[in-house]
Design a protein around this motif. Structure first.
Motif, PDB file in Angstrom:
ATOM      1  N   GLN A  35     -21.787   5.712 -41.388  1.00  0.00           N
ATOM      2  CA  GLN A  35     -21.579   7.146 -41.331  1.00  0.00           C
ATOM      3  C   GLN A  35     -20.363   7.499 -40.473  1.00  0.00           C
ATOM      4  OE1 GLN A  35     -23.181   9.333 -43.046  1.00  0.00           O
ATOM      5  NE2 GLN A  35     -22.846  11.321 -42.085  1.00  0.00           N
ATOM      6  N   HIS A  37     -12.804  12.796 -40.782  1.00  0.00           N
ATOM      7  CA  HIS A  37     -13.102  14.229 -40.928  1.00  0.00           C
ATOM      8  C   HIS A  37     -11.828  15.055 -41.059  1.00  0.00           C
ATOM      9  CE1 HIS A  37     -17.005  12.726 -39.417  1.00  0.00           C
ATOM     10  NE2 HIS A  37     -17.494  13.677 -40.191  1.00  0.00           N
ATOM     11  N   LEU A  76     -20.749  22.853 -47.272  1.00  0.00           N
ATOM     12  CA  LEU A  76     -20.755  21.500 -46.726  1.00  0.00           C
ATOM     13  C   LEU A  76     -22.063  20.829 -47.130  1.00  0.00           C
ATOM     14  CD1 LEU A  76     -19.730  19.204 -44.902  1.00  0.00           C
ATOM     15  CD2 LEU A  76     -20.743  20.419 -42.944  1.00  0.00           C
ATOM     16  N   GLY A 108     -23.377  15.895 -43.992  1.00  0.00           N
ATOM     17  CA  GLY A 108     -22.777  16.223 -42.695  1.00  0.00           C
ATOM     18  C   GLY A 108     -23.779  16.533 -41.625  1.00  0.00           C
ATOM     19  N   ALA A 126     -18.280  17.337 -39.271  1.00  0.00           N
ATOM     20  CA  ALA A 126     -17.494  18.095 -40.247  1.00  0.00           C
ATOM     21  C   ALA A 126     -17.556  19.592 -39.935  1.00  0.00           C
ATOM     22  CB  ALA A 126     -17.994  17.820 -41.663  1.00  0.00           C
ATOM     23  N   HIS A 151     -24.101  25.242 -44.842  1.00  0.00           N
ATOM     24  CA  HIS A 151     -24.293  23.814 -44.579  1.00  0.00           C
ATOM     25  C   HIS A 151     -25.665  23.404 -45.094  1.00  0.00           C
ATOM     26  CE1 HIS A 151     -25.060  20.508 -41.318  1.00  0.00           C
ATOM     27  NE2 HIS A 151     -24.709  19.971 -42.470  1.00  0.00           N
ATOM     28  N   ASP A 157     -28.262  20.160 -45.686  1.00  0.00           N
ATOM     29  CA  ASP A 157     -28.618  18.756 -45.463  1.00  0.00           C
ATOM     30  C   ASP A 157     -30.132  18.660 -45.542  1.00  0.00           C
ATOM     31  OD1 ASP A 157     -27.114  16.130 -43.866  1.00  0.00           O
ATOM     32  OD2 ASP A 157     -29.284  16.192 -43.982  1.00  0.00           O
ATOM     33  N   HIS A 169     -18.863  16.318 -32.245  1.00  0.00           N
ATOM     34  CA  HIS A 169     -19.214  17.600 -32.894  1.00  0.00           C
ATOM     35  C   HIS A 169     -19.157  18.790 -31.933  1.00  0.00           C
ATOM     36  CE1 HIS A 169     -23.237  17.901 -31.158  1.00  0.00           C
ATOM     37  NE2 HIS A 169     -23.655  16.791 -31.731  1.00  0.00           N
ATOM     38  N   ASP A 217     -19.993  15.341 -47.906  1.00  0.00           N
ATOM     39  CA  ASP A 217     -20.058  14.367 -46.806  1.00  0.00           C
ATOM     40  C   ASP A 217     -21.331  13.552 -46.995  1.00  0.00           C
ATOM     41  OD1 ASP A 217     -19.521  12.975 -44.528  1.00  0.00           O
ATOM     42  OD2 ASP A 217     -20.045  14.588 -43.149  1.00  0.00           O
TER      43      ASP A 217
END
Length: 609
Positions: free
Chosen positions: A341, A351, A372, A375, A380, A393, A395, A414, A447
């Protein structure tokens, strides 16, 4: 002469049948998952393991006719052998995939060796049912009490009424009653094994300890059986005089105690055992990705979420490393399952390529909408925050995202980006999200992990990319990292055909650049692609771009849209007709020496890292 089987003995027999069937079927599931972890390809590994297991059951059943059916001790031995072979087989598979064997043996021979434990467990499990049925045949059924007989007869009448619609049935009891019940308990054990393994055992203690726990159940079943049904001294040897039998019993007691204590200790200390074996495998597996003797790996943290295995480790490049730029250096890395990763050496340039380059094509204001995907390490998002754009975002792994918020390694990169006021984070499956949302995006950033397992096939499918295309604005693009054609040509052909069939006919390719060693020398890193449905979209514009693109503007001049290449005879990857050429692990292992040399000659710095 047959011995009378009492109702309590009959219950004991059914219980033992259930337990041994439970263990045997669960071994099949556990070994299927183990081989999937080692070699990838869920469908392939489960299909092969099930086929080998059932054929081995048949071999075991055939061999069992040679046994003395009057000796219940044979069932005890079978369970004892299973309790030993199952965990040893696990250790054997881990060892052959961690030692130097994968680099020395042909792939087909390594695969055959890895499946020997499946054969052993299948043959031994094949002994169980014939031996139990033989025991039934040598025991007289008891006469039932009036109350039990009434309940049994009523149950039989109900079943006869239902089944009688399709088959000829009998209302009289027969010699097959107990046989049928033993078989029913065997099949029921298979069902319960699947439910408990999938929903309880595997999620709670993991793959490795599941096998040790099952082996412990085999020992318990063996002891229970021998205490309940054996009329002769325990023994490993079938024949012998009194002294031999006495010595034999002593040996057996010692073996059983040692095995039970070992398995029980492993189950009690399951976290330590799991971490030790997992670290041993992972460290060896990471080191095998590089030429022998060039990299040392040391696992520092690992855990499993609902969706993936998270591994943080230190990677040390040795003095004779294939990558002399980093010889002698140690860096921190993070893996999700088997895919890297982020590492110290690549975190920022990767990135920069994923975020900063495509963002150079659009105004860096909140009017630019970005999706996104993935990530979960938040890095990112930090780059997107620096460009002051609006972000959705998505995920799926909330546990990993929470871990990444406070992890000392990731926080360096981050900078608490999860607090960005113009970002909304959704814990969701990206398929569900895209099907539910009406939002349109100027830039979609992928990502995502590399295409290494069957679980990732859906996000490399035409259906997924069609959803992405439908979520773009009229000037929108999709940005993703990619594999080099020199590294994985079969993957790229399948991938490009997949993307083209989804409606993305144009692409731009580019690399990330950075001074990796701090000596002022700019080197090429990760490869990236921009995809668009047509060529009317913006192009990478260094003069108006982000700070990163302006810094390396000489590398991003004269970018333009080009037609995505397509390849004859290569199927696109779809949800219901997957093309396994898009997975890259299998291709690496099947490379010839000449292909491997050619790949090394064309590697970028990111390939070596």
């Amino acid at each position: 002469m047959k011995r009378l089987i009492t109702p309590s003995a009959q219950t004991s027999l059914h219980t033992i049948t259930f337990l041994v069937a439970f263990c045997s079927f669960t071994y099949e599931l556990a070994y299927s998952e183990l081989l999937t972890v080692m070699y990838g390809g869920t469908v392939t590994q489960y299909g092969l393991t099930i086929g080998i297991f059932f054929s081995s059951l048949g071999i075991g059943s055939y061999i069992a006719k040679q046994f003395d059916e009057t000796r219940p001790e044979n069932v005890f031995r079978t369970e004892l052998y299973l309790a030993f072979i199952a965990p040893v087989g696990l250790l054997f598979i881990i060892w052959i995939n961690t030692a130097a064997l994968p680099q020395l043996l042909p792939e087909i021979l390594l695969g055959l060796l890895a499946r020997l434990p499946v054969v052993g467990i299948g043959v031994l499990s094949g002994f169980e049912l014939p031996l139990l049925l033989a025991l039934v045949n040598n025991l007289d059924s008891p006469s039932l009490s009036p109350g039990v007989r009434r309940i049994t007869n009523m149950t039989d009448r109900v079943i006869n009424t239902i089944i009688g619609i399709l088959f000829h049935t009998s209302h009289s009891r027969s010699e097959y009653d107990t046989y049928s019940t033993v078989l029913a308990m065997d099949y029921l054990g298979g069902l319960i094994s699947a439910l408990i393994y999938v929903f309880l055992l595997y999620p709670s203690v993991g793959l490795i300890i599941s096998i040790f726990a099952l082996a412990l159940i085999n020992v318990v079943a063996a002891l229970f059986f021998i205490c309940r049904f054996s009329s002769r001294p325990w023994g490993i040897l079938a024949e012998g005089d009194r002294d031999i039998i006495t010595n034999e019993r002593t040996v057996l007691v010692v073996i059983t105690i040692v095995l039970t204590a070992t398995l029980g200790g492993a189950v009690i200390s399951h976290q330590t055992v799991d971490n030790t074996l997992t670290e041993y495998y992972l460290e060896g597996n990471i080191e095998q990705e590089y030429p022998p003797g060039t990299v040392d790996a040391e696992i520092t943290t690992q855990f499993t979420t609902q969706y993936q295995h998270v591994v943080q480790y230190n990677r040390t490049w040795k003095g004779n490393s294939s990558n002399p730029l980093f010889a002698g250096q140690t860096e921190r890395c993070l893996r999700l399952d088997t895919a890297i990763q982020v590492c110290d050496s690549t975190a920022r340039p990767y990135h920069n390529g994923l975020v900063d380059v495509p963002l150079s094509m659009y105004p860096n204001t909140t009017d630019t909408d970005v999706l996104l995907v993935g990530g979960g390490d938040w890095i990112a998002l930090d780059h997107l925050r620096q460009e002051n754009v609006s972000v959705d975002h998505v995920d799926i792994d909330a546990e990993f995202m929470q871990y990444a918020k406070t992890n000392s390694f990731l926080t360096e990169y981050h900078n608490n980006a999860y607090t960005y006021e113009h970002a909304k984070t959704y814990q969701a499956d990206i398929y569900d999200y895209l099907q539910r949302t009406d939002a349109q995006y100027d830039v979609i950033l992928l990502d995502l992990p590399g295409a290494k397992t069957d679980d990732l096939l859906p996000v490399y499918s035409t259906q997924f990319y069609r959803l992405l295309k439908d979520s773009l604005t009229e000037n929108g693009v999709v940005a993703t990292w990619g594999y080099s054609q020199y590294t994985y040509s079969s993957h790229q052909k399948a991938y490009f055909n997949t993307v083209t069939q989804a409606g993305f006919t144009q692409y731009q390719s580019y690399y990330a650049y950075d001074d990796y060693t701090g000596n002022g020398e700019i080197r090429r890193g990760e490869l990236f692609y921009l995809f668009a449905p047509d060529s009317s979209r913006p192009v990478i514009t260094p003069t108006n771009g982000t700070q990163y693109v302006r810094k390396y503007q000489g590398q991003y001049q004269s970018k333009k849209w080009r037609s995505v290449p397509t390849y004859r005879g290569v199927r696109p990857n779809t949800l219901f007709n997957p093309n396994y050429e898009i997975l890259i692990d299998t291709q690496r292992k099947q490379e010839s020496a000449s292909n491997r040399l050619s790949r090394l000659q064309n590697m970028t710095l990111s390939d070596l890292l």
